[in-house]
Design an enzyme around this catalytic site. Structure first.
Site, PDB file in Angstrom:
ATOM      1  N   ASP A   1     -31.148  14.582 -28.389  1.00 58.63           N
ATOM      2  CA  ASP A   1     -31.206  14.266 -29.811  1.00 58.63           C
ATOM      3  C   ASP A   1     -32.585  14.568 -30.396  1.00 58.63           C
ATOM      4  OD1 ASP A   1     -31.078  13.142 -32.299  1.00 58.63           O
ATOM      5  OD2 ASP A   1     -30.549  11.121 -31.622  1.00 58.63           O
TER       6      ASP A   1
ATOM      7  N   ASP B   1     -25.782  11.071 -39.606  1.00 58.25           N
ATOM      8  CA  ASP B   1     -24.904  10.057 -39.017  1.00 58.25           C
ATOM      9  C   ASP B   1     -23.743   9.710 -39.950  1.00 58.25           C
ATOM     10  OD1 ASP B   1     -27.270  10.114 -37.526  1.00 58.25           O
ATOM     11  OD2 ASP B   1     -27.093   8.013 -36.982  1.00 58.25           O
TER      12      ASP B   1
HETATM   13  C1  GLA Z   1     -29.638   9.327 -34.093  1.00 63.18           C
HETATM   14  C2  GLA Z   1     -28.273   9.919 -33.820  1.00 63.18           C
HETATM   15  C3  GLA Z   1     -27.300   8.793 -33.495  1.00 63.18           C
HETATM   16  C4  GLA Z   1     -27.812   7.980 -32.314  1.00 63.18           C
HETATM   17  C5  GLA Z   1     -29.218   7.472 -32.595  1.00 63.18           C
HETATM   18  C6  GLA Z   1     -29.838   6.810 -31.375  1.00 63.18           C
HETATM   19  O1  GLA Z   1     -29.629   8.576 -35.258  1.00 63.18           O
HETATM   20  O2  GLA Z   1     -27.821  10.633 -34.932  1.00 63.18           O
HETATM   21  O3  GLA Z   1     -26.015   9.335 -33.201  1.00 63.18           O
HETATM   22  O4  GLA Z   1     -27.790   8.774 -31.164  1.00 63.18           O
HETATM   23  O5  GLA Z   1     -30.064   8.528 -33.003  1.00 63.18           O
HETATM   24  O6  GLA Z   1     -31.103   6.337 -31.636  1.00 63.18           O
END
Ligand code: GLA
Length: 451
Positions: A181, A241
């Site tokens: 990520d 998200d």
């Molecule tokens: C980001 C990602 C989420 C999750 C968080 C974890 O916001 O988009 O899906 O993995 O990090 O901290």
């Protein structure tokens, strides 16, 4: 790399004969905010196109991820319970085999330069390898999370400068899926830098003998769909998200998308998806009911959650359940385990549905999505985004450009079918998607109908 495309006429702007019993709607179209990083200077592109492939994820990955419901409040008891529940409540049998730890499994918060990457000994006293062994013994795969920065989105130690070492550690534990990520550490990085960091971990994973599905998560920025497959990623988020909302007017809190936002965004990106490399519309919100510890949103209705699930299957997004499987109600479980809809998701041809018809007179609220399946049939979704029940129809000739005089049509939620030689018309409730499958019927077959 190749793309499977529909032999469809594409995005039509006419009403295509759709009819509805009202022409007004109070629902407004969602607004998609352009992600800010695309406004940053992009820098030079990578000199060569590596075309890496691990040969994995030939159909969209299915499973569970800890983030949407639990955030970083995870431990090995929860994960073991989740595995045992999924093994016994029909989810595993339906194909949900990945159990993915998201952010919060790590021991330390802060920069990697000051902390090693280790499992939290309080949350995971038996260690991650023991958990992977447990998952494998029950027929599951275990996923894990890290990121290319000094720290992750939730502030835990990241992988920067230790990519090879971490990939080897994950492989030695038996990890089967990595969500890598860069949403927070590289939010404003130029595209060329994001390409480098995605490629670095891809190569590190490919060097391992244990196969690991690779999710390059960059929140839909840096045009990641254009290049991530070539760098060996199996999935990439197409947006920021998701929230626990079907349709929240606007771009919630200038960041969060909802179900319809994701669908609109994905509609332009269908050509980038295919076996081994998928547009990821984000983890499922079915069953959250406004109780997520992380996502904004007050929840959706049963019908809206079912539509969300149906559409994620139509567009071939990974299907990662985001709710607590131990407390799923019967309706949610029935939604998630509809094998006929899952067949649409997991079709080996790997097509992603796109819109073939839009009801302009209803302000674009009535959409027909379609995709061709391996057996020559079509999966079709009649999606009513509006606030009034509408009559919608599908005709193979008109909407699919298939010269079928007769066709068999099955409603994948009613589990009923009939044969037709005229357009099929049905009532679709507000925020409902009828999911249908159509097969050509050879001439002279007898006709039957269902209500
Ligand atoms: C980001 C990602 C989420 C999750 C968080 C974890 O916001 O988009 O899906 O993995 O990090 O901290």
């Amino acid at each position: 790399m190749y793309f499977q495309r529909l032999p469809l006429v594409g995005f039509l702007t006419t009403a295509l004969g759709l009819s509805w019993n009202t022409s007004s709607s109070s629902a407004s179209s969602p607004t998609i905010t352009s992600p800010t990083p695309n406004e940053c200077p992009t820098g030079p592109a990578l000199p060569t196109n590596p075309h890496l492939s691990n040969g994995l994820a030939l159909t969209p990955p299915m499973g569970w991820s800890s983030w949407n419901q639990f955030g970083d409040q995870i431990d090995e008891i929860l994960i073991r319970d989740t595995i045992q529940t999924m093994a016994s409540n029909g989810l595993k049998d339906a194909g949900y085999v990945f159990v993915n730890l998201d952010d919060g499994w790590q021991r330390y918060k802060g920069n990697r330069s000051a902390n090693p990457l280790e499992a939290d000994p309080v949350k995971f006293p038996s260690g991650i390898k023991a958990l992977a062994d447990f998952a494998h013994a029950h027929g599951f795969k275990l996923g894990i999370y890290s990121g290319p920065g000094q720290s992750t989105c939730a502030g835990y130690t990241g992988s920067e400068g230790h990519e090879d070492e971490d990939a080897a550690m994950f492989a030695s534990w038996g990890i089967d899926h990595l969500k890598y990520d860069s949403c927070c550490s590289h939010e404003h990085a130029p595209k060329s830098e994001v390409q480098k960091i995605v490629l670095k971990m891809s190569k590190a994973l490919l060097a391992q003998s244990h196969p690991i599905v690779y999710h390059a998560c960059h929140c839909g920025w840096a045009d990641i769909w254009e290049w991530a497959a070539d760098e060996g990623a199996n999935q990439w988020r197409i947006g920021q998200d998701i929230s626990d909302e079907f349709n929240y007017p606007g771009n919630r809190e200038k960041y969060y998308f909802d179900v319809l936002d994701m669908l609109d965004r994905g509609n332009e990106l269908v050509k980038y998806s295919g076996p081994g490399h998928w547009n990821d519309y984000d983890m499922l919100i079915v069953g959250l009911n406004g109780n997520s510890s992380q996502l904004v949103g007050t929840g959706a209705s049963n019908i809206e959650y079912r539509t969300h699930f149906s559409m994620w299957a139509m567009v071939a997004s990974p299907l990662l359940i985001g709710s607590d499987v131990r407390t799923l109600d019967t309706y949610s479980l029935q939604t998630l385990t509809n094998k006929e809809v899952i067949e649409v998701s997991q079709d080996p041809l790997g097509n992603a549905a796109e819109t073939v018809g839009v009801g302009e007179e209803a302000g674009g609220d009535l959409q027909v999505y379609a995709k061709e399946m391996l057996d020559g049939s079509y999966a079709v979704a009649l999606l009513n985004r509006g606030s009034f029940t509408a009559e919608m129809s599908i005709s193979p000739r008109r909407d699919l450009t298939m010269p079928w005089d007769q066709y068999r049509l099955r409603d994948l939620w009613k589990h009923k079918e009939g044969t037709y030689d005229v357009p099929y018309t049905t009532e679709v409730m507000p925020h409902e998607a009828k999911v249908l499958r159509l097969w050509q019927v050879q001439a002279n077959a007898s006709m039957c109908f269902f209500q």
